[in-house]
Design a protein around this motif. Sequence first.
Motif, mmCIF file in Angstrom:
data_model
loop_
_atom_site.group_PDB
_atom_site.id
_atom_site.type_symbol
_atom_site.label_atom_id
_atom_site.label_comp_id
_atom_site.label_asym_id
_atom_site.label_seq_id
_atom_site.Cartn_x
_atom_site.Cartn_y
_atom_site.Cartn_z
ATOM 1 N N PHE A 361 -57.697 -17.341 14.929
ATOM 2 C CA PHE A 361 -56.798 -17.392 13.785
ATOM 3 C C PHE A 361 -57.329 -16.534 12.635
ATOM 4 N N LYS A 362 -58.616 -16.606 12.369
ATOM 5 C CA LYS A 362 -59.193 -15.810 11.281
ATOM 6 C C LYS A 362 -59.112 -14.318 11.586
ATOM 7 N N ALA A 363 -59.307 -13.951 12.850
ATOM 8 C CA ALA A 363 -59.191 -12.537 13.230
ATOM 9 C C ALA A 363 -57.771 -12.039 13.020
ATOM 10 N N LEU A 364 -56.785 -12.837 13.423
ATOM 11 C CA LEU A 364 -55.391 -12.462 13.198
ATOM 12 C C LEU A 364 -55.089 -12.360 11.705
ATOM 13 N N TYR A 365 -55.639 -13.260 10.930
ATOM 14 C CA TYR A 365 -55.409 -13.238 9.484
ATOM 15 C C TYR A 365 -55.966 -11.961 8.867
ATOM 16 N N THR A 366 -57.187 -11.575 9.274
ATOM 17 C CA THR A 366 -57.789 -10.350 8.745
ATOM 18 C C THR A 366 -56.978 -9.128 9.149
ATOM 19 N N ARG A 367 -56.522 -9.081 10.399
ATOM 20 C CA ARG A 367 -55.712 -7.948 10.840
ATOM 21 C C ARG A 367 -54.397 -7.869 10.077
ATOM 22 N N ASN A 368 -53.742 -9.001 9.854
ATOM 23 C CA ASN A 368 -52.464 -8.999 9.142
ATOM 24 C C ASN A 368 -52.626 -8.616 7.669
ATOM 25 N N ILE A 369 -53.782 -8.943 7.079
ATOM 26 C CA ILE A 369 -54.028 -8.497 5.708
ATOM 27 C C ILE A 369 -54.145 -6.974 5.667
ATOM 28 N N MET A 370 -54.857 -6.402 6.649
ATOM 29 C CA MET A 370 -54.952 -4.949 6.714
ATOM 30 C C MET A 370 -53.581 -4.322 6.908
ATOM 31 N N GLN A 371 -52.736 -4.946 7.726
ATOM 32 C CA GLN A 371 -51.379 -4.448 7.912
ATOM 33 C C GLN A 371 -50.594 -4.518 6.607
ATOM 34 N N HIS A 372 -50.830 -5.565 5.834
ATOM 35 C CA HIS A 372 -50.160 -5.700 4.537
ATOM 36 C C HIS A 372 -50.562 -4.567 3.597
ATOM 37 N N ILE A 373 -51.846 -4.192 3.600
ATOM 38 C CA ILE A 373 -52.300 -3.092 2.744
ATOM 39 C C ILE A 373 -51.689 -1.774 3.196
ATOM 40 N N VAL A 374 -51.649 -1.559 4.509
ATOM 41 C CA VAL A 374 -51.068 -0.313 5.040
ATOM 42 C C VAL A 374 -49.593 -0.222 4.680
ATOM 43 N N ASN A 375 -48.868 -1.313 4.842
ATOM 44 C CA ASN A 375 -47.442 -1.307 4.513
ATOM 45 C C ASN A 375 -47.212 -1.056 3.030
ATOM 46 N N GLY A 376 -48.114 -1.596 2.184
ATOM 47 C CA GLY A 376 -47.957 -1.394 0.756
ATOM 48 C C GLY A 376 -48.203 0.034 0.322
ATOM 49 N N ARG A 377 -49.105 0.722 1.010
ATOM 50 C CA ARG A 377 -49.407 2.104 0.650
ATOM 51 C C ARG A 377 -48.496 3.103 1.343
ATOM 52 N N SER A 378 -47.786 2.669 2.391
ATOM 53 C CA SER A 378 -46.928 3.608 3.121
ATOM 54 C C SER A 378 -45.769 4.088 2.269
ATOM 55 N N SER A 379 -45.278 3.220 1.345
ATOM 56 C CA SER A 379 -44.161 3.614 0.489
ATOM 57 C C SER A 379 -44.591 4.642 -0.553
ATOM 58 N N ASP A 380 -45.794 4.514 -1.047
ATOM 59 C CA ASP A 380 -46.309 5.447 -2.054
ATOM 60 C C ASP A 380 -47.815 5.546 -1.873
ATOM 61 N N GLY A 381 -48.264 6.629 -1.300
ATOM 62 C CA GLY A 381 -49.685 6.781 -0.978
ATOM 63 C C GLY A 381 -50.591 6.881 -2.176
ATOM 64 N N THR A 382 -50.028 7.011 -3.373
ATOM 65 C CA THR A 382 -50.850 7.130 -4.574
ATOM 66 C C THR A 382 -51.286 5.779 -5.135
#
Length: 602
Positions: A361-382
Amino acid sequence: MLPKRSAPLVFIGPKPKRKRKMIPLYEKVKILNMLREGMKFSAVARSYGMSESTIRSFKKEEAKIRSTVSLNGSQTLKRVISNRNKYIVRMESALVRWITQCREKNIPLNTVAMMEKARELYQELAGECRQRDKEDTTNDDRQQGESTSSEEPMEFLASKGWFDRFRKRYQLKSVSPHWESASADVEAASKYPETFKALVQEKGYKPEQVFNMDQTGLFWKKMPTRMFLKEEAGAPGFKGQNDWVVLIMCGNAAGFLMKPALIYKSANPRSLKNKDKSLLPVFWMHNSKVSMSKARVTEWFFESFIPQAKLYLSEKGLDFNICLTMDKASCHPVDLFYEGVHIEILPPNIQPLDQGLVQTFKALYTRNIMQHIVNGRSSDGTIPVGELWKKFNIATALQVIQGCLEELKPETVNACWKKLWPECVHEGEGLSTEEIQRSAVDKAVNLAERLGGARFYNMTPDDLNDLLGTKSDPMAVIDISDLTKPASEEAEQESDPSQEDGEDKDLSFERLSVMFKMAKDLQGMVDAWDPDMVRALQFKNAIDAAMQTYETLLTTVKKLPQRLHITQDKPTVSSEETIEYPEFYGLLPLEAPDEEALNEEL
């Protein structure tokens, strides 16, 4: 002749020594503060029941007492520390707080673990000292004529003699080696499955009726240091988040995983204000120290476990005949009782949910947080990672938790019972917890490579696995400044509402106006930029429909202040008239708004 008088009785031997009373340093600081405020020595002595000479002796050592308290901050220290390395003093203070927090979270400790932690804390403090000296030297080169000097950290070995003196200084009387019976625990765990099998046969339990409860800590806003860009990590005042929650997870041998319970620091955080907590993906509980206790376990048992178990078994057409297994923790009450529920205490190292499911569960949580950061920067890389991380609140964390729970399949939960009840496990179905955890960590590494940058390049699974092994030692990643913070400063921070994730202002007239202005601006941008007129019209109509509720609310707020007296803090209600307030959560302005200006703005 006068009779002889009997000689008085004489007790031979030394007189019993008077027991010396040691006063804690924080009490001495209170006495010194009273003297500083202008009270006389005699008045202070009478209020504390001491002699005036004792109060005067405290005054003579005021500098040493205040220096020790400022470096230490402990309320148990009774002696003034003099001629000691200040980094050892700070380390001991941090170690005491670490031990206290571990006990509050029911984490077992032994002498070896505390000595090892002392060495780690001292090395971290020494590293900070060398870095600070390096910066001071650089500043001295820029500013001639100025010089700085600091005490060089000495070598610290954390010997047995130091630990014994450390225990006496801080009155640690109950330090017991809880882990020295590990071999006996392993032997008991290897023999217990036969005992449990006999219990299941005797009671006639089915896999759907046997549950296991386990609790774990989760740093819901904590990432490795390398996960931040170099310029952000080096910024003044930067510190990785260490927000801590406790999860109570429960599942049965058939693979059903209940809605977990979550213990947070506040009852109503800002991001969940006015939200129906019964609709959250977790059973919400709060505790200022975010720790397990008998009260929290009792609350979970009667208000979360029992209702969910009844609903689940009724859907399966089974009787309410349950075996709830849990470990022997001090926070688990021994007097839990409910008709139809048998509580079985398991020996260590055999809990089903602890056989890889919690780590997965903790591994999935860490991966999903990284996905959240990637999704947030994909709209505006700056957008910097730090800005995205500031917006990551407990509401977002609950969404991530919900996604992780959906990924835990019943086959994965069922496979965790292989050690305790191997007969109920379906072999060869679904991925094992080790495979899911490995896949999640590898995916997180790939997401880090997509982000790029000096802090994300060449990310390895070890950088993420450090976060997954914090169950037995959650304080290992807490910042050293949090452990060495004086108790008074911590109390002030806890009482400061600006430092808490607490209450916020609701919908006011001004905020509703801003919302309408932004909605109109968005409609104008779509109308001007989108060449597809039909699509733009559909979008504008959708915005109008979504804002209809807030438009009605704004109209109500505009009318209400006209019935209030501007000079009064509260409306006066006569016996002949009853004021009806609108059903919304908002702050009512005391002055009537300018309707003409509002209409022009909208």
